[in-house]
Design a protein around this motif. Structure first.
Motif, PDB file in Angstrom:
ATOM      1  N   LYS A 184       0.757  -1.075  -0.007  1.00 26.61           N
ATOM      2  CA  LYS A 184      -0.040  -0.314  -0.331  1.00 26.61           C
ATOM      3  C   LYS A 184       0.959   1.425  -0.173  1.00 26.61           C
ATOM      4  O   LYS A 184       0.221   2.457  -0.240  1.00 26.61           O
ATOM      5  CB  LYS A 184      -0.954  -0.034   1.495  1.00 26.61           C
ATOM      6  CG  LYS A 184      -1.838  -0.934   1.543  1.00 26.61           C
ATOM      7  CD  LYS A 184      -3.148  -1.543   2.190  1.00 26.61           C
ATOM      8  CE  LYS A 184      -3.930  -2.623   2.428  1.00 26.61           C
ATOM      9  NZ  LYS A 184      -4.866  -2.394   3.724  1.00 26.61           N
ATOM     10  N   LEU A 185       1.862   1.222   0.291  1.00 27.75           N
ATOM     11  CA  LEU A 185       3.386   2.356   0.682  1.00 27.75           C
ATOM     12  C   LEU A 185       3.169   3.044  -0.919  1.00 27.75           C
ATOM     13  O   LEU A 185       3.540   2.533  -2.296  1.00 27.75           O
ATOM     14  CB  LEU A 185       4.382   1.957   0.801  1.00 27.75           C
ATOM     15  CG  LEU A 185       4.740   1.530   2.423  1.00 27.75           C
ATOM     16  CD1 LEU A 185       6.198   0.945   2.727  1.00 27.75           C
ATOM     17  CD2 LEU A 185       4.397   2.886   3.142  1.00 27.75           C
ATOM     18  N   PRO A 186       3.060   3.879  -1.094  1.00 34.02           N
ATOM     19  CA  PRO A 186       3.245   4.775  -2.584  1.00 34.02           C
ATOM     20  C   PRO A 186       4.933   4.777  -2.380  1.00 34.02           C
ATOM     21  O   PRO A 186       5.848   5.099  -1.724  1.00 34.02           O
ATOM     22  CB  PRO A 186       2.559   6.568  -1.971  1.00 34.02           C
ATOM     23  CG  PRO A 186       3.370   6.468  -0.362  1.00 34.02           C
ATOM     24  CD  PRO A 186       2.972   5.166   0.358  1.00 34.02           C
ATOM     25  N   LEU A 187       5.259   4.263  -4.085  1.00 35.14           N
ATOM     26  CA  LEU A 187       6.924   3.702  -4.163  1.00 35.14           C
ATOM     27  C   LEU A 187       6.823   4.226  -5.320  1.00 35.14           C
ATOM     28  O   LEU A 187       6.517   4.997  -6.057  1.00 35.14           O
ATOM     29  CB  LEU A 187       6.529   2.393  -4.461  1.00 35.14           C
ATOM     30  CG  LEU A 187       6.297   1.497  -3.165  1.00 35.14           C
ATOM     31  CD1 LEU A 187       6.206   0.102  -3.601  1.00 35.14           C
ATOM     32  CD2 LEU A 187       7.788   1.384  -2.331  1.00 35.14           C
ATOM     33  N   ILE A 188       8.457   5.111  -5.231  1.00 37.29           N
ATOM     34  CA  ILE A 188       9.063   5.547  -6.544  1.00 37.29           C
ATOM     35  C   ILE A 188      10.077   5.090  -6.926  1.00 37.29           C
ATOM     36  O   ILE A 188      10.735   3.952  -6.252  1.00 37.29           O
ATOM     37  CB  ILE A 188       9.803   6.816  -5.682  1.00 37.29           C
ATOM     38  CG1 ILE A 188       8.681   7.997  -5.484  1.00 37.29           C
ATOM     39  CG2 ILE A 188       9.949   7.724  -7.347  1.00 37.29           C
ATOM     40  CD1 ILE A 188       8.728   9.183  -4.502  1.00 37.29           C
ATOM     41  N   PRO A 223      18.895   6.953  -9.317  1.00 38.10           N
ATOM     42  CA  PRO A 223      18.608   7.170  -8.067  1.00 38.10           C
ATOM     43  C   PRO A 223      18.702   8.270  -7.201  1.00 38.10           C
ATOM     44  O   PRO A 223      18.406   8.429  -6.308  1.00 38.10           O
ATOM     45  CB  PRO A 223      19.706   6.553  -7.812  1.00 38.10           C
ATOM     46  CG  PRO A 223      20.413   5.340  -8.916  1.00 38.10           C
ATOM     47  CD  PRO A 223      19.931   6.658 -10.197  1.00 38.10           C
ATOM     48  N   GLN A 224      19.298   9.000  -7.451  1.00 42.95           N
ATOM     49  CA  GLN A 224      19.300  10.705  -6.781  1.00 42.95           C
ATOM     50  C   GLN A 224      18.231  11.013  -6.841  1.00 42.95           C
ATOM     51  O   GLN A 224      17.713  12.092  -5.522  1.00 42.95           O
ATOM     52  CB  GLN A 224      20.728  11.643  -7.668  1.00 42.95           C
ATOM     53  CG  GLN A 224      20.669  12.756  -7.114  1.00 42.95           C
ATOM     54  CD  GLN A 224      21.778  12.280  -5.213  1.00 42.95           C
ATOM     55  OE1 GLN A 224      22.459  11.200  -5.539  1.00 42.95           O
ATOM     56  NE2 GLN A 224      21.250  13.250  -4.532  1.00 42.95           N
ATOM     57  N   ALA A 225      17.377  11.519  -8.630  1.00 49.99           N
ATOM     58  CA  ALA A 225      16.296  12.002  -8.242  1.00 49.99           C
ATOM     59  C   ALA A 225      15.233  11.664  -6.895  1.00 49.99           C
ATOM     60  O   ALA A 225      14.848  11.614  -6.252  1.00 49.99           O
ATOM     61  CB  ALA A 225      15.651  12.235  -9.457  1.00 49.99           C
ATOM     62  N   ILE A 226      15.204   9.713  -7.036  1.00 55.16           N
ATOM     63  CA  ILE A 226      14.570   8.872  -5.878  1.00 55.16           C
ATOM     64  C   ILE A 226      14.783   9.343  -4.805  1.00 55.16           C
ATOM     65  O   ILE A 226      13.922   9.742  -4.157  1.00 55.16           O
ATOM     66  CB  ILE A 226      14.694   7.239  -6.397  1.00 55.16           C
ATOM     67  CG1 ILE A 226      13.976   7.129  -8.208  1.00 55.16           C
ATOM     68  CG2 ILE A 226      14.456   6.760  -5.338  1.00 55.16           C
ATOM     69  CD1 ILE A 226      14.358   5.527  -8.363  1.00 55.16           C
ATOM     70  N   LYS A 227      16.041   9.543  -4.697  1.00 53.00           N
ATOM     71  CA  LYS A 227      16.151  10.244  -2.967  1.00 53.00           C
ATOM     72  C   LYS A 227      15.697  11.314  -3.179  1.00 53.00           C
ATOM     73  O   LYS A 227      15.463  11.748  -1.395  1.00 53.00           O
ATOM     74  CB  LYS A 227      18.099   9.636  -3.183  1.00 53.00           C
ATOM     75  CG  LYS A 227      18.134   8.217  -2.647  1.00 53.00           C
ATOM     76  CD  LYS A 227      19.980   7.872  -2.308  1.00 53.00           C
ATOM     77  CE  LYS A 227      20.505   9.097  -3.245  1.00 53.00           C
ATOM     78  NZ  LYS A 227      22.332   8.167  -2.985  1.00 53.00           N
ATOM     79  N   GLY A 233      10.063  13.472   1.656  1.00 51.38           N
ATOM     80  CA  GLY A 233       8.498  13.575   2.064  1.00 51.38           C
ATOM     81  C   GLY A 233       7.548  12.519   0.885  1.00 51.38           C
ATOM     82  O   GLY A 233       6.179  12.134   1.145  1.00 51.38           O
ATOM     83  N   LYS A 234       7.723  12.702  -0.800  1.00 49.01           N
ATOM     84  CA  LYS A 234       6.604  12.096  -1.602  1.00 49.01           C
ATOM     85  C   LYS A 234       7.190  11.150  -2.060  1.00 49.01           C
ATOM     86  O   LYS A 234       5.372  10.028  -1.957  1.00 49.01           O
ATOM     87  CB  LYS A 234       7.657  12.208  -2.979  1.00 49.01           C
ATOM     88  CG  LYS A 234       7.704  14.287  -3.498  1.00 49.01           C
ATOM     89  CD  LYS A 234       6.546  14.649  -3.073  1.00 49.01           C
ATOM     90  CE  LYS A 234       6.890  15.985  -3.853  1.00 49.01           C
ATOM     91  NZ  LYS A 234       7.996  17.342  -2.645  1.00 49.01           N
TER      92      LYS A 234
END
Length: 296
Positions: A184-188, A223-227, A233-234
């Motif tokens: 259920k978590l919002p995943l990137i 990976p940097q943009a994801i971090k 808090g996205k």
């Protein structure tokens, strides 16, 4: 589009700090801020917002960051190839997946270069599927990848074992969650065909699950943009532990255990089976699989 402005934006995101990016680019902070404003003005969108934790990508900024990585890589390749036409020094071209190439490998390249000062070393960073494609196209001769199926035409030598971990920002309260809570978590997540995405899909398959069973809000190829998105808090992400060493030290990211979730995997240095390695390529392979490699 002004590539200098694009470089300023890309570097700011990479360092998550205008002051650190300005120092790296050898410009003043006001000068860098002006370049960022000019890029936003050219594109007619807001790319970044500032906070006490650094900079935060907007939704438009995430899109531009993905393209910036590709465009600046192409620019670098053009400059490299033109330089090679004039330069007769020995060369070592290394292709690497982003998880290693953007974080751990630069220190190894620096250490290797200190020994072989005459060597022109070029590092190309992309996702694992692109590195494999470049090997098969003979664009590069050695690459560092996460494991993929159907690699019968490539030699694989293990470099290091890593673990895929769930991460959220420092405000996450739970240390452990169930698999149902995880779904259920919002995943990137990393983009399709990346090594990390491949590992996630394999794990889910072993749990009789599909990638579509997850609550994926968007994909990014960096990976940097994801971090950066997670810190602001996205959402959450599954990332190799090797890529978040600094953030865990600084406590801007936090790992969350998922019950019955354990995904260990290897990074490999690889080359075509029918390819005769140069002496420098052999030496680099021996170096990178040894304890001397000195990952960052």
């Amino acid at each position: 589009m002004n590539l200098e402005y694009l470089q300023a934006f890309y570097t700011t995101v990479k360092f998550n700090s205008i002051s650190k990016a300005a120092k790296h680019l050898h410009v003043t902070q006001p000068g860098l801020s002006m370049q960022l404003r000019n890029l936003e003005k050219d594109l007619k969108v807001k790319l970044l917002t500032r906070s006490n934790k650094g900079v935060e990508l907007t939704e438009e900024g995430s899109v531009v960051f993905d393209y910036a990585s590709t465009m600046l890589s192409i620019q670098g390749n053009i400059q490299r190839d033109l330089k090679n036409l004039k330069d007769n020094s020995p060369k070592l071209i290394i292709g690497s997946c982003k998880s290693v190439g953007e974080y751990a490998l630069p220190c190894s390249v620096y250490t290797f270069k200190k020994t072989y000062t005459e060597l022109d070393i070029q590092l190309e960073v992309n996702n694992s599927s692109e590195i494999i494609k470049k090997l098969r196209d003979h664009t590069i001769n050695i690459g560092i990848i996460q494991y993929f199926d159907r690699l019968d035409d490539l030699e694989l030598n293990t470099i290091v074992t890593d673990e895929l971990v769930l991460v959220g920002n420092s405000k996450v309260l739970k240390n452990t969650i169930t698999l149902d809570e995880f779904k259920k978590l919002p995943l990137i997540l990393r983009e399709k065909n990346s090594g990390t995405r491949h590992l996630i899909e394999d794990f889910l398959k072993n749990k009789d699950l599909d990638i579509n069973d997850l609550n994926i809000i968007y994909d990014l190829n960096s990976p940097q943009a994801i971090k950066s998105s997670i810190i602001s808090g996205k959402g959450y992400s599954l990332l190799p532990k090797l890529t978040i060493v600094q953030e865990l030290k600084e406590k801007t990211l936090k790992t969350v255990s998922v019950e019955n979730f354990s995904t260990f995997f290897n990074y490999y240095i690889t080359y075509r089976k029918n390819y005769d390695l140069t002496e420098y390529e052999k030496m680099f392979i021996d170096f990178i699989i040894s304890s001397k490699r000195g990952f960052c």
